[in-house]
Design an enzyme around this catalytic site. Structure first.
Site, PDB file in Angstrom:
ATOM      1  N   ARG A 196      17.972  10.680   2.193  1.00 31.31           N
ATOM      2  CA  ARG A 196      17.707  10.012   3.474  1.00 31.31           C
ATOM      3  C   ARG A 196      18.275  10.835   4.633  1.00 31.31           C
ATOM      4  O   ARG A 196      17.666  10.908   5.699  1.00 31.31           O
ATOM      5  CB  ARG A 196      18.337   8.616   3.413  1.00 31.31           C
ATOM      6  N   TYR A 215       5.044  -9.265  12.032  1.00 29.40           N
ATOM      7  CA  TYR A 215       5.823  -8.146  12.601  1.00 29.40           C
ATOM      8  C   TYR A 215       5.119  -7.563  13.817  1.00 29.40           C
ATOM      9  O   TYR A 215       5.748  -7.164  14.798  1.00 29.40           O
ATOM     10  CB  TYR A 215       6.056  -7.048  11.563  1.00 29.40           C
ATOM     11  N   ASP A 260       6.468   1.667   2.846  1.00 30.10           N
ATOM     12  CA  ASP A 260       6.841   0.418   3.516  1.00 30.10           C
ATOM     13  C   ASP A 260       5.584  -0.346   3.915  1.00 30.10           C
ATOM     14  O   ASP A 260       4.534   0.256   4.145  1.00 30.10           O
ATOM     15  CB  ASP A 260       7.696   0.690   4.759  1.00 30.10           C
ATOM     16  N   ARG A 263      12.752  -3.317  -4.426  1.00 32.30           N
ATOM     17  CA  ARG A 263      13.629  -2.373  -3.707  1.00 32.30           C
ATOM     18  C   ARG A 263      14.562  -1.621  -4.656  1.00 32.30           C
ATOM     19  O   ARG A 263      15.742  -1.466  -4.379  1.00 32.30           O
ATOM     20  CB  ARG A 263      14.482  -3.096  -2.662  1.00 32.30           C
ATOM     21  N   ARG A 281      18.994   2.146  -0.323  1.00 32.04           N
ATOM     22  CA  ARG A 281      20.334   2.546   0.150  1.00 32.04           C
ATOM     23  C   ARG A 281      21.485   2.252  -0.788  1.00 32.04           C
ATOM     24  O   ARG A 281      22.571   2.763  -0.592  1.00 32.04           O
ATOM     25  CB  ARG A 281      20.601   1.887   1.502  1.00 32.04           C
TER      26      ARG A 281
HETATM   27  O1  CP3 Z   1      10.855  -1.628  -3.643  1.00 30.66           O
HETATM   28  C1  CP3 Z   1      10.913  -0.385  -3.496  1.00 30.66           C
HETATM   29  O2  CP3 Z   1      11.810   0.310  -4.010  1.00 30.66           O
HETATM   30  C2  CP3 Z   1       9.797   0.311  -2.730  1.00 30.66           C
HETATM   31  C3  CP3 Z   1       9.990   0.482  -1.357  1.00 30.66           C
HETATM   32  C4  CP3 Z   1       9.856  -0.648  -0.346  1.00 30.66           C
HETATM   33  C5  CP3 Z   1      10.496  -0.557   0.916  1.00 30.66           C
HETATM   34  N1  CP3 Z   1      10.066  -1.595   1.683  1.00 30.66           N
HETATM   35  C6  CP3 Z   1      11.433   0.503   1.330  1.00 30.66           C
HETATM   36  C7  CP3 Z   1      12.345   0.287   2.471  1.00 30.66           C
HETATM   37  C8  CP3 Z   1       9.086  -1.813  -0.342  1.00 30.66           C
HETATM   38  C9  CP3 Z   1       8.260  -2.435  -1.465  1.00 30.66           C
HETATM   39  C10 CP3 Z   1       9.228  -2.403   0.951  1.00 30.66           C
HETATM   40  C11 CP3 Z   1       8.520  -3.620   1.356  1.00 30.66           C
HETATM   41  C12 CP3 Z   1       8.868  -4.255   2.632  1.00 30.66           C
HETATM   42  N2  CP3 Z   1       9.185  -3.675   3.822  1.00 30.66           N
HETATM   43  C13 CP3 Z   1       8.810  -5.649   2.840  1.00 30.66           C
HETATM   44  C14 CP3 Z   1       8.400  -6.668   1.800  1.00 30.66           C
HETATM   45  C15 CP3 Z   1       9.509  -7.015   0.873  1.00 30.66           C
HETATM   46  C16 CP3 Z   1      10.645  -7.746   1.555  1.00 30.66           C
HETATM   47  O3  CP3 Z   1      11.708  -7.121   1.696  1.00 30.66           O
HETATM   48  O4  CP3 Z   1      10.451  -8.904   1.955  1.00 30.66           O
HETATM   49  C17 CP3 Z   1       9.180  -5.895   4.178  1.00 30.66           C
HETATM   50  C18 CP3 Z   1       9.287  -7.242   4.851  1.00 30.66           C
HETATM   51  C19 CP3 Z   1       9.389  -4.611   4.804  1.00 30.66           C
HETATM   52  C20 CP3 Z   1       9.732  -4.340   6.229  1.00 30.66           C
HETATM   53  C21 CP3 Z   1      11.028  -3.663   6.336  1.00 30.66           C
HETATM   54  N3  CP3 Z   1      11.259  -2.341   5.994  1.00 30.66           N
HETATM   55  C22 CP3 Z   1      12.252  -4.189   6.803  1.00 30.66           C
HETATM   56  C23 CP3 Z   1      12.456  -5.634   7.270  1.00 30.66           C
HETATM   57  C24 CP3 Z   1      13.203  -3.170   6.745  1.00 30.66           C
HETATM   58  C25 CP3 Z   1      14.616  -3.239   7.253  1.00 30.66           C
HETATM   59  C26 CP3 Z   1      15.494  -4.026   6.363  1.00 30.66           C
HETATM   60  C27 CP3 Z   1      16.236  -3.108   5.463  1.00 30.66           C
HETATM   61  O5  CP3 Z   1      16.396  -3.445   4.286  1.00 30.66           O
HETATM   62  O6  CP3 Z   1      16.688  -2.080   5.973  1.00 30.66           O
HETATM   63  C28 CP3 Z   1      12.572  -2.021   6.201  1.00 30.66           C
HETATM   64  C29 CP3 Z   1      13.189  -0.709   5.935  1.00 30.66           C
HETATM   65  C30 CP3 Z   1      13.140  -0.229   4.515  1.00 30.66           C
HETATM   66  N4  CP3 Z   1      12.060  -0.297   3.684  1.00 30.66           N
HETATM   67  C31 CP3 Z   1      14.200   0.445   3.817  1.00 30.66           C
HETATM   68  C32 CP3 Z   1      13.703   0.766   2.552  1.00 30.66           C
HETATM   69  C33 CP3 Z   1      14.411   1.517   1.461  1.00 30.66           C
HETATM   70  C34 CP3 Z   1      15.558   0.800   4.405  1.00 30.66           C
HETATM   71  C35 CP3 Z   1      15.373   1.979   5.315  1.00 30.66           C
HETATM   72  C36 CP3 Z   1      16.549   2.923   5.402  1.00 30.66           C
HETATM   73  O7  CP3 Z   1      16.788   3.691   4.467  1.00 30.66           O
HETATM   74  O8  CP3 Z   1      17.189   2.928   6.456  1.00 30.66           O
END
Ligand code: CP3
Length: 347
Positions: free
Chosen positions: A41, A154, A78, A28, A32
């Site tokens: 965003r 999910y 994602d 990540r 944010r």
């Molecule tokens: O790592 C990176 O920079 C690449 C981008 C990336 C995102 N999600 C962007 C994201 C990667 C590799 C993921 C993987 C992901 N997504 C996982 C596996 C890794 C982990 O965290 O366990 C999972 C379970 C998800 C599902 C997911 N997506 C969740 C649970 C959430 C909400 C939680 C949160 O942190 O907001 C997301 C949203 C998400 N994915 C955001 C980002 C940058 C935040 C969205 C926003 O900007 O509002």
């Protein structure tokens, strides 16, 4: 065809070399905690549209590379684009995480569009091509997908949390879970291959909820088995492209996961002690595992912990990373400090 420079440190380590200091990137690393991410965003109505707009997604992917000079870019996307592509409803509610229409029965599985994971996510491949053009020949590009059981969890529960519906279905109708996981393993394989063809130097499988599978038999059945099929199919087509596996929370089972799935490298979470990481290095290259909470706090404790990870794993293949994603309130200056600390080791 583009040239994949063999001298990219991250790729070399994934193929078994040891570097001192190790290559470094962060789970990540785009997101944010970066003001430049928050600005872009705001230009998109929602998170999925951002992922699906290649020009914006490419700029976001490059933000941490430009700011910190990390050794890899991970494409901005994602894991839930897979159910989205296969026809399920996926929404990201502001500050609340993902919500999907829960999948419950056989008919829901039969209705999944097998080709949709790639066909309806073509914008991801376009993002990879755009990023590829901007990267220098030392910075690797990583593609990714979710692990089948993590995506399934999910889809079944409809959101993150305790995954009660998934656990119940595993007990009441394990055959149905098998069918869903098999469909997802095919979809994930297709998506990883498409990302490699679009320029990814390596791919990572995020099985974030592998830790839900408490019993050995279910871990074998729903994590190791499908991952082994994915890795085998990717290897058959692209034997030199490393697959990094991340069965988060696997604890004692990381070693057997690495041996049985055939992944080229392991990402480990922050609960894996340094000695155990050292043991895992005798099986394959290891990536990890600073606690994101320590990065959030920063300062001397972070620097000491980072140095001890680097020094403890020196001499074998290691990629410095966190044990989970960067926390939203992390000051970017802590990330810059961490990169400097890792790079100053071995000098
Ligand atoms: O790592 C990176 O920079 C690449 C981008 C990336 C995102 N999600 C962007 C994201 C990667 C590799 C993921 C993987 C992901 N997504 C996982 C596996 C890794 C982990 O965290 O366990 C999972 C379970 C998800 C599902 C997911 N997506 C969740 C649970 C959430 C909400 C939680 C949160 O942190 O907001 C997301 C949203 C998400 N994915 C955001 C980002 C940058 C935040 C969205 C926003 O900007 O509002």
């Amino acid at each position: 065809m583009f040239v994949r420079a063999a001298e990219k440190p991250l790729v070399a380590v994934l193929q078994g070399s040891a570097y001192n200091p190790p290559p470094v990137w962060f789970l990540r690393q785009a997101g944010r905690y970066l003001p430049e991410y928050r600005k872009l965003r705001r230009e998109s109505p929602d998170f999925l549209s951002l992922c699906n707009t290649p020009e914006l997604a490419a700029r976001i992917t490059l933000q941490p590379v430009d700011r910190f000079g990390v050794d890899a870019a991970i494409v901005f996307s994602d894991i839930l684009i897979v159910p989205h592509g296969m026809g399920r409803t996926v929404r990201f509610l502001e500050g609340e995480g993902p919500f999907l229409t829960p999948l419950r029965c056989e008919a829901d599985i039969d209705a999944l569009d097998a080709d949709g994971a790639v066909e309806r996510n073509r914008s991801l491949m376009e993002t990879l091509r755009l990023v590829r053009r901007e990267l220098d020949d030392r910075t690797a590009l990583i593609g990714f997908a979710g692990g089948p059981i993590t995506i399934a969890a999910y889809m079944i529960d409809g959101s993150g949390g305790e995954f009660h519906a998934t656990k119940r279905l595993m007990k009441d109708d394990p055959g149905l879970v098998d069918r869903l996981v098999a469909r997802l393993a095919d979809a994930v394989t297709g998506l990883l291959l498409a990302q490699i063809e679009a320029g990814a130097d390596a791919v990572q499988v995020f099985d974030s909820w592998a830790g839900l599978l408490e019993e050995s038999a279910s871990f074998d059945r729903w994590c190791i088995g499908p991952t082994r099929r994915i890795v085998g199919s990717v290897r058959e087509v692209h034997p030199r492209i490393p697959v990094i596996g991340f069965p988060r929370g696997a604890g004692e089972r990381y070693a057997q996961y690495a041996r049985k799935t055939g992944v080229h490298a392991l990402q480990v979470d922050q609960d894996v002690p340094l000695g155990a990481m050292r043991d895992l290095q005798s099986i394959c290259p290891v990536q990890g595992n600073l606690d994101p909470g320590i990065l959030l706090a920063g300062g001397d404790m972070m620097r000491r912990r980072a140095r001890s990870i680097v020094m403890g794993l020196e001499g074998s293949s290691h990629i410095f990373n966190l044990g989970h994603g960067i926390i939203k309130d992390t000051p970017p200056s802590h990330v810059a400090d961490l990169v400097d600390t890792v790079r100053s080791c071995g000098k």
